[in-house]
Design a protein around this motif. Structure first.
Motif, short mmCIF file in Angstrom:
data_model
loop_
_atom_site.label_atom_id
_atom_site.label_comp_id
_atom_site.label_asym_id
_atom_site.label_seq_id
_atom_site.Cartn_x
_atom_site.Cartn_y
_atom_site.Cartn_z
N THR A 37 0.97 -1.19 0.02
CA THR A 37 -0.22 0.12 0.15
C THR A 37 0.81 1.28 0.11
N GLU A 41 1.06 4.22 -3.01
CA GLU A 41 0.96 5.54 -2.74
C GLU A 41 2.00 6.26 -3.35
N ARG A 44 2.43 6.21 -7.15
CA ARG A 44 1.26 7.07 -7.94
C ARG A 44 1.91 8.75 -7.74
N ASN A 45 2.33 9.06 -6.54
CA ASN A 45 2.59 10.20 -6.39
C ASN A 45 3.72 10.73 -7.13
N THR A 91 -4.97 16.56 0.42
CA THR A 91 -4.91 16.12 -1.09
C THR A 91 -4.88 17.09 -2.09
N HIS A 98 -4.35 10.16 1.78
CA HIS A 98 -3.60 9.14 2.45
C HIS A 98 -2.33 9.16 1.78
N GLY A 99 -1.78 9.77 0.72
CA GLY A 99 -0.65 9.33 -0.02
C GLY A 99 0.72 9.40 0.89
#
Length: 130
Positions: A37, A41, A44-45, A91, A98-99
């Motif tokens: 997870t 994150e 993806r960032n 965000t 939640h990044g």
């Protein structure tokens, strides 16, 4: 070997590679999920905000303490306000926020470095306490 993070397909490849590394490092299912997870994150960032980058996986051990370190790099604009970016619920888009903060909570060690000319490197480690 660094994995490219330049497309949606790369994000899936990274998730599978990190999952395999957690198994190699001997993590149980709950810790495998935490690490995957966090990796998802961070990757993806790098893809969305950094314009793409790389993710490197390091299995730590095998003698002594075992763990897994992830190094995520991009050459994007950097993070202008790191404290705010790490805050719960922050965000920059339509996500849940939640990044970075979520990844920090899921891992034992967490470091972020932003260069003066841009680019971000995030180094996270989770130790296998089994």
């Amino acid at each position: 070997m660094p994995y490219s993070v330049a497309s949606e397909e790369d994000l899936l490849t990274v998730r599978h590679a990190v999952r395999a590394a957690t198994v190699e490092a001997g993590f149980g299912l709950v810790d495998q999920t935490r690490v995957v997870t966090a990796a998802s994150e961070l990757a993806r960032n790098a893809y969305v905000h950094g314009g793409g980058g790389t993710l490197e996986i390091q299995v730590l051990g095998p003698r002594g303490r075992r763990g897994l370190r992830l190094v995520v790099r991009d050459d994007g604009p950097g993070i202008p306000d790191l404290e705010t970016a790490l805050a719960d619920g922050f965000t920059t888009g339509g996500g849940l926020g939640h990044g970075l903060g979520g990844a920090r909570r899921l891992m034992h060690d967490f470091q972020v470095r932003c260069g003066p000319a841009g680019g971000t490197t995030v180094v996270v480690t989770r130790w296998n306490d089994r």
